[in-house]
Motif scaffolding. Structure first.
Motif, short mmCIF file in Angstrom:
data_model
loop_
_atom_site.label_atom_id
_atom_site.label_comp_id
_atom_site.label_asym_id
_atom_site.label_seq_id
_atom_site.Cartn_x
_atom_site.Cartn_y
_atom_site.Cartn_z
N PRO A 1 0.80 -1.23 0.00
CA PRO A 1 0.00 0.00 0.00
C PRO A 1 0.83 1.28 0.00
O PRO A 1 0.31 2.36 -0.29
CB PRO A 1 -0.83 -0.11 1.29
CG PRO A 1 -0.09 -1.10 2.14
CD PRO A 1 0.54 -2.05 1.21
N ASP A 2 2.14 1.18 0.33
CA ASP A 2 2.99 2.37 0.32
C ASP A 2 3.61 2.65 -1.04
O ASP A 2 4.49 3.51 -1.16
CB ASP A 2 4.13 2.22 1.35
CG ASP A 2 3.65 2.36 2.78
OD1 ASP A 2 2.49 2.80 2.98
OD2 ASP A 2 4.41 2.03 3.70
N VAL A 3 3.16 1.94 -2.08
CA VAL A 3 3.70 2.12 -3.43
C VAL A 3 2.58 2.59 -4.36
O VAL A 3 1.55 1.92 -4.48
CB VAL A 3 4.32 0.81 -3.96
CG1 VAL A 3 4.70 0.95 -5.43
CG2 VAL A 3 5.54 0.43 -3.14
N ASP A 4 2.80 3.73 -5.01
CA ASP A 4 1.86 4.26 -6.01
C ASP A 4 2.33 3.99 -7.43
O ASP A 4 1.52 3.85 -8.35
CB ASP A 4 1.69 5.77 -5.85
CG ASP A 4 1.26 6.18 -4.46
OD1 ASP A 4 0.31 5.57 -3.94
OD2 ASP A 4 1.89 7.11 -3.90
N LEU A 5 3.65 3.96 -7.62
CA LEU A 5 4.25 3.83 -8.94
C LEU A 5 5.38 2.80 -8.88
O LEU A 5 6.20 2.84 -7.96
CB LEU A 5 4.78 5.18 -9.41
CG LEU A 5 5.44 5.26 -10.79
CD1 LEU A 5 5.22 6.64 -11.40
CD2 LEU A 5 6.94 4.98 -10.72
N VAL A 6 5.40 1.90 -9.84
CA VAL A 6 6.43 0.85 -9.90
C VAL A 6 7.39 1.17 -11.04
O VAL A 6 6.97 1.41 -12.18
CB VAL A 6 5.81 -0.53 -10.11
CG1 VAL A 6 6.90 -1.60 -10.29
CG2 VAL A 6 4.91 -0.89 -8.93
N VAL A 7 8.68 1.16 -10.73
CA VAL A 7 9.74 1.32 -11.73
C VAL A 7 10.26 -0.05 -12.11
O VAL A 7 10.67 -0.83 -11.23
CB VAL A 7 10.88 2.20 -11.19
CG1 VAL A 7 12.03 2.27 -12.20
CG2 VAL A 7 10.38 3.59 -10.85
N VAL A 8 10.25 -0.36 -13.39
CA VAL A 8 10.69 -1.67 -13.90
C VAL A 8 12.08 -1.48 -14.49
O VAL A 8 12.24 -0.96 -15.60
CB VAL A 8 9.72 -2.21 -14.96
CG1 VAL A 8 10.16 -3.58 -15.43
CG2 VAL A 8 8.29 -2.24 -14.41
N SER A 9 13.11 -1.90 -13.74
CA SER A 9 14.50 -1.73 -14.18
C SER A 9 15.25 -3.05 -14.01
O SER A 9 16.22 -3.15 -13.27
CB SER A 9 15.18 -0.61 -13.39
OG SER A 9 16.49 -0.38 -13.89
N VAL A 10 14.76 -4.08 -14.72
CA VAL A 10 15.35 -5.41 -14.70
C VAL A 10 15.70 -5.79 -16.14
O VAL A 10 15.55 -4.99 -17.06
CB VAL A 10 14.38 -6.43 -14.07
CG1 VAL A 10 14.16 -6.12 -12.60
CG2 VAL A 10 13.03 -6.42 -14.81
N LYS A 11 16.17 -7.03 -16.35
CA LYS A 11 16.44 -7.48 -17.71
C LYS A 11 15.18 -7.38 -18.56
O LYS A 11 14.07 -7.59 -18.07
CB LYS A 11 16.94 -8.93 -17.69
CG LYS A 11 18.33 -9.11 -17.10
CD LYS A 11 18.72 -10.58 -17.14
CE LYS A 11 20.11 -10.80 -16.57
NZ LYS A 11 20.48 -12.24 -16.57
N ALA A 12 15.37 -7.10 -19.84
CA ALA A 12 14.23 -6.92 -20.74
C ALA A 12 13.30 -8.13 -20.75
O ALA A 12 12.08 -7.98 -20.83
CB ALA A 12 14.73 -6.64 -22.16
N SER A 13 13.85 -9.33 -20.64
CA SER A 13 13.03 -10.54 -20.66
C SER A 13 12.14 -10.65 -19.43
O SER A 13 11.21 -11.45 -19.41
CB SER A 13 13.92 -11.78 -20.77
OG SER A 13 14.84 -11.84 -19.69
#
Length: 359
Positions: A63-75
């Protein structure tokens, strides 16, 4: 305050997304996730973050997250992005959005259905230098644009050697190679300046069927291109020629961009040696006249160091404004999907030798 969870906090994000977010008052990084709890705990401690997870799903659901940053391998982008969308969270994904155009289409449709704000980190879109050159063209400083030429270094991809941590990218299914990563970013910067490509004719030579793993005596099979060569036509009617040549690194020349107009020629090279076109400032000239990038083209706080953090911080400013205004930011997943279709057209043209329109 927009509360952010960063997935992949111990990798690329550590020196780019996290410094950018820390400099912006609109954001508060509240959670990080990595591949295991120990590294997640270390990343959280290093950046003063409250929550640490070994699961992207747990981070997205918190609940403390409004926005997720996706910074992992493309797959892995698709799985993390879907977890965020299922939790109803806004998403910022690193480029590429998916491993191919089909996966990018699925993610774009899912994000649209979820009704959240979605953005992709194509840094060239927020480069102050690219913005300045685009403004110069719009003002007619070189007259009508007639041709564009870009030569750029694509290292560390495409060479006879590969770093151990990049071996995975020699498999095309990983979506991480000189076409998808390097040419992908470079072409986005070019289109930010000169406008979109309408048609491409391309070649993707593979010089090395096997490459040496740096620091070892081991060679591994390679099924990805060594170079990206294309000719094309912009929607404006101007022609484009692009050569991205692979290498084992480090980069030295970086890039050379040449824009020929009816009344003059503009050139751009790295202001700092070896910088990629989507990272740092450019040395911009019309003829012999040097044109410094004006401060009006820079929107991020001066505390943000130059290079990737600055352009990524500008993206987050756009995301924050989009959330407030209830619209999609630019570049959004739709932008990324169109860009994936450009890369797919390059691959099809290289495979059959036929010029392809960008759908």
């Amino acid at each position: 305050m927009i509360r952010v969870g960063v997935v992949g906090a111990s990798g690329w994000a550590d020196g780019s997304h996290l410094p950018a977010l820390a400099a912006l008052e609109a954001f508060d990084v509240t959670a990080v996730a990595t591949t295991n709890q120990a590294s997640a705990d270390r990343a959280a401690a290093a950046h003063g973050v409250r929550h640490a997870f070994a699961s992207a799903g747990e981070l997205a659901a918190h609940p403390d997250v409004d926005l997720v940053v996706v910074s992992v391998k493309a797959s892995q982008h698709a799985a993390v992005t879907r977890a965020a969308l299922n939790a109803g969270k806004h998403v910022v994904s690193e480029w590429p959005l998916g491993v191919d155009a089909g996966e990018a289409r699925e993610l774009t449709e899912a994000a649209t259905a979820a009704g959240v704000v979605h953005a992709v980190a194509l840094q060239g879109h927020h480069s102050p230098s690219a913005r300045f050159v685009a403004d110069l063209l719009a003002e007619g400083r070189i007259g009508a644009l007639e041709s564009v030429a870009l030569v750029a270094e694509g290292a560390p991809w495409g060479g006879s050697r590969i770093l151990p941590n990049l071996v995975f990218g020699l498999d095309p299914s990983e979506g991480t190679n000189i076409l998808t990563i390097m040419a992908g970013h470079f072409l986005a910067a070019l289109e930010r300046v000169a406008g979109p490509l309408a048609e491409v004719s391309a070649r993707l030579p593979r010089t090395h069927d096997r490459v040496l793993v740096t620091g070892t005596q081991q060679t591994v099979p390679n099924a990805t291109p060594s170079h990206v060569l294309l000719h094309g036509v912009l929607t404006s009617g101007a022609t484009a020629s692009v050569a991205v040549h692979g290498g084992s690194g480090p980069t030295y020349g970086g890039f050379h961009l040449k824009l020929v107009g009816s009344d003059g020629t503009l050139t751009a090279t790295p202001a700092q040696p070896g910088m990629f076109i989507h990272w740092g400032d450019w040395d911009i000239r019309i003829g012999d006249e040097v044109l410094p990038v004006p401060d009006t083209c820079r929107t991020v706080p001066a505390s943000v160091r130059s290079g990737p953090p600055a352009n990524i911080a500008a993206l987050y400013q756009e995301v924050a404004q989009a959330i407030v205004e209830g619209r999609q930011p630019h570049p959004s997943f739709e932008t990324a999907l169109r860009h994936h279709r450009l890369l797919a057209a390059i691959e099809r043209s290289a495979a059959d030798g036929i010029a392809r329109e960008i759908s």
